[in-house]
Design a protein around this motif. Structure first.
Motif, mmCIF file in Angstrom:
data_model
loop_
_atom_site.group_PDB
_atom_site.id
_atom_site.type_symbol
_atom_site.label_atom_id
_atom_site.label_comp_id
_atom_site.label_asym_id
_atom_site.label_seq_id
_atom_site.Cartn_x
_atom_site.Cartn_y
_atom_site.Cartn_z
ATOM 1 N N GLU A 1 2.012 13.479 1.960
ATOM 2 C CA GLU A 1 0.713 13.414 2.631
ATOM 3 C C GLU A 1 0.388 11.963 2.919
ATOM 4 O O GLU A 1 1.124 11.063 2.510
ATOM 5 C CB GLU A 1 -0.346 14.067 1.751
ATOM 6 N N ILE A 2 -0.728 11.713 3.601
ATOM 7 C CA ILE A 2 -1.077 10.326 3.868
ATOM 8 C C ILE A 2 -1.316 9.622 2.533
ATOM 9 O O ILE A 2 -1.828 10.226 1.598
ATOM 10 C CB ILE A 2 -2.296 10.198 4.811
ATOM 11 N N PRO A 3 -0.891 8.361 2.398
ATOM 12 C CA PRO A 3 -0.935 7.702 1.096
ATOM 13 C C PRO A 3 -2.331 7.444 0.551
ATOM 14 O O PRO A 3 -2.537 7.463 -0.650
ATOM 15 C CB PRO A 3 -0.193 6.392 1.318
ATOM 16 N N ILE A 4 -3.292 7.203 1.425
ATOM 17 C CA ILE A 4 -4.664 6.953 0.966
ATOM 18 C C ILE A 4 -5.600 7.850 1.762
ATOM 19 O O ILE A 4 -5.919 7.561 2.911
ATOM 20 C CB ILE A 4 -5.064 5.477 1.144
ATOM 21 N N PRO A 5 -6.028 8.963 1.163
ATOM 22 C CA PRO A 5 -6.955 9.832 1.888
ATOM 23 C C PRO A 5 -8.307 9.137 2.055
ATOM 24 O O PRO A 5 -8.726 8.382 1.188
ATOM 25 C CB PRO A 5 -7.076 11.059 0.994
ATOM 26 N N ALA A 6 -8.949 9.378 3.155
ATOM 27 C CA ALA A 6 -10.274 8.826 3.463
ATOM 28 C C ALA A 6 -10.332 7.312 3.304
ATOM 29 O O ALA A 6 -11.157 6.779 2.571
ATOM 30 C CB ALA A 6 -11.337 9.499 2.605
ATOM 31 N N PRO A 7 -9.455 6.562 4.002
ATOM 32 C CA PRO A 7 -9.515 5.107 3.892
ATOM 33 C C PRO A 7 -10.805 4.566 4.489
ATOM 34 O O PRO A 7 -11.360 5.144 5.424
ATOM 35 C CB PRO A 7 -8.307 4.637 4.695
ATOM 36 N N GLU A 8 -11.281 3.459 3.938
ATOM 37 C CA GLU A 8 -12.499 2.838 4.458
ATOM 38 C C GLU A 8 -12.254 2.239 5.830
ATOM 39 O O GLU A 8 -13.079 2.321 6.720
ATOM 40 C CB GLU A 8 -12.983 1.763 3.500
ATOM 41 N N LYS A 9 -11.124 1.566 5.978
ATOM 42 C CA LYS A 9 -10.746 0.990 7.269
ATOM 43 C C LYS A 9 -9.237 0.829 7.288
ATOM 44 O O LYS A 9 -8.591 0.718 6.251
ATOM 45 C CB LYS A 9 -11.433 -0.345 7.510
ATOM 46 N N ILE A 10 -8.695 0.809 8.482
ATOM 47 C CA ILE A 10 -7.260 0.654 8.646
ATOM 48 C C ILE A 10 -7.045 -0.453 9.668
ATOM 49 O O ILE A 10 -7.391 -0.303 10.835
ATOM 50 C CB ILE A 10 -6.597 1.949 9.136
ATOM 51 N N ILE A 11 -6.505 -1.562 9.215
ATOM 52 C CA ILE A 11 -6.221 -2.682 10.097
ATOM 53 C C ILE A 11 -4.706 -2.851 10.124
ATOM 54 O O ILE A 11 -4.066 -2.996 9.086
ATOM 55 C CB ILE A 11 -6.902 -3.972 9.607
ATOM 56 N N CYS A 12 -4.135 -2.824 11.304
ATOM 57 C CA CYS A 12 -2.683 -2.909 11.458
ATOM 58 C C CYS A 12 -2.308 -4.256 12.067
ATOM 59 O O CYS A 12 -3.071 -4.844 12.826
ATOM 60 C CB CYS A 12 -2.195 -1.796 12.375
#
Length: 87
Positions: free
Chosen positions: A32-43
């Motif tokens: 599954e996705i490694p961090i459910p409900a992330p606060e923000k995702i910066i790539c």
């Protein structure tokens, strides 16, 4: 995973993982996705010195990394309907 990252333990966890042997076949595991409900995702975009070896497009690596965001709904786990439909 969130706690591992927050406490700075990711390098230790990765190092310890190299000493372990898998006890389940990957086909029996659903990722599954490694961090459910992330606060923000910066790539961070392509910004490494040997990028031309991979891309072979003749362009120089950018002077500064490109940053972009991803939204939580754009991430999926392993073998989602979209990936299984392609098989």
């Amino acid at each position: 995973m969130r706690e591992v990252i927050a406490t700075g333990a990711l390098p230790l966890l990765a190092e310890e993982a190299t000493t372990l042997t898998a006890d389940l076949p990957l086909t029996s595991v659903t990722l599954e996705i490694p961090i459910p409900a992330p606060e923000k995702i910066i790539c961070v975009g392509v910004n490494y010195p040997s990028r031309n070896e991979e891309y072979k497009d003749g362009q120089d690596a950018p002077a500064n990394p490109s940053l972009f965001i991803r939204f939580p709904r754009s991430f999926t786990g392993h073998a989602t309907a979209a990936t299984t439909a392609r098989k």
